[in-house]
Design an enzyme around this catalytic site. Sequence first.
Site, short mmCIF file in Angstrom:
data_model
loop_
_atom_site.label_atom_id
_atom_site.label_comp_id
_atom_site.label_asym_id
_atom_site.label_seq_id
_atom_site.Cartn_x
_atom_site.Cartn_y
_atom_site.Cartn_z
N SER A 87 -9.71 -6.32 66.92
CA SER A 87 -9.81 -5.69 68.23
C SER A 87 -10.19 -4.21 68.09
O SER A 87 -11.24 -3.90 67.54
CB SER A 87 -8.50 -5.88 69.00
OG SER A 87 -8.65 -5.61 70.36
N HIS A 135 -7.64 -14.23 71.54
CA HIS A 135 -7.83 -12.92 70.94
C HIS A 135 -6.93 -12.71 69.72
O HIS A 135 -5.71 -12.90 69.80
CB HIS A 135 -7.55 -11.85 71.99
CG HIS A 135 -7.91 -10.47 71.57
ND1 HIS A 135 -9.21 -10.07 71.35
CD2 HIS A 135 -7.14 -9.36 71.33
CE1 HIS A 135 -9.23 -8.80 71.01
NE2 HIS A 135 -7.99 -8.35 70.97
N GLU A 186 -12.18 -16.00 74.29
CA GLU A 186 -11.96 -14.56 74.41
C GLU A 186 -12.91 -13.92 75.41
O GLU A 186 -14.11 -14.20 75.40
CB GLU A 186 -12.18 -13.87 73.06
CG GLU A 186 -11.21 -14.25 71.97
CD GLU A 186 -11.25 -13.24 70.85
OE1 GLU A 186 -11.21 -12.03 71.13
OE2 GLU A 186 -11.31 -13.67 69.68
#
Length: 301
Positions: free
Chosen positions: A149, A274, A244
């Site tokens: 991320s 995610h 996602e």
Amino acid sequence: MSDAEEQLDLTEIGAIRALLASRPRPVGWDERRARLDEVGSSWPVAGDIRCEAVAFDGLAAEWSLAPGSDGDKVLLFFHGGGYCSGSVKSHRRMVTEAGRAMGMRTLAIDYRRAPEHPFPAQHEDALAAWRFLARQGVAPDRIVVGGDSAGGNLSLSLVGRLRAAGERLPYCLWLVSPWTDLSMSGATLATKDGVDPIIHGAYLEELAGAYVPRDVERRDPLISPLFADLRGFPPMLIQVGSAETLLSDATRLAEAAGAADVKLRLEIWPHMIHAWPVWNAQLDAGRRALASAGNFVRDQL
């Protein structure tokens, strides 16, 4: 993927979704940080992993080493959490098992978080970690830089800074569910909104607003590495789940890197959410993703 593997993935990711939905979404930075630490550390580190706390340049960090791993090679890992949450604690199981799969030592960083410390504090901390490894005698061609991320964003931005300074680069990059576009122009922010249990547009906007000062353009390549000149970047593995909202952040990064002649592999994992390797202890697809990352890194090194 066999039918049995797909059914197992659906069952196990369903259990993770249930865990995430078991409480209302937290509100406020303190609650969000506590919640991510809680769910990320739901399963402890394996008993054979050796962890050691370390501090440098005002930063807290943690080494880890699995039996049989090469201590002279290092995965420098930056956790996710939208630059506002996440920690060594929340990602300890993920990074330690990644080190096992890659056969190397790991260094996970507790970099400063927004909104208390907006951009570029995180970049300064990433560079400090890189310099720390140099002082430890670890050569760049023995280092893998990676993260999930926002940590994937930070990994790319660190390489961009090193390249701009004419410095040697890490041997390869490992990027899980990378957040590459803080202007939020990806199509899957809308098309995957109904299936992503974690990341939604309004939430991302809040994170970006806390991290990026108002006078900084969000399409700046250091903020959104999707828009960087990626020529000369090291080989990269990009792993992303099909469920996602950040799916297009990953696929567009792969397209941009490929167009810049960067060697890469893009993996889109069916049904995964995610940063799913965080829950590798109870998620076979998380373990397989880490094993795939290990194979990629071993091939490069």
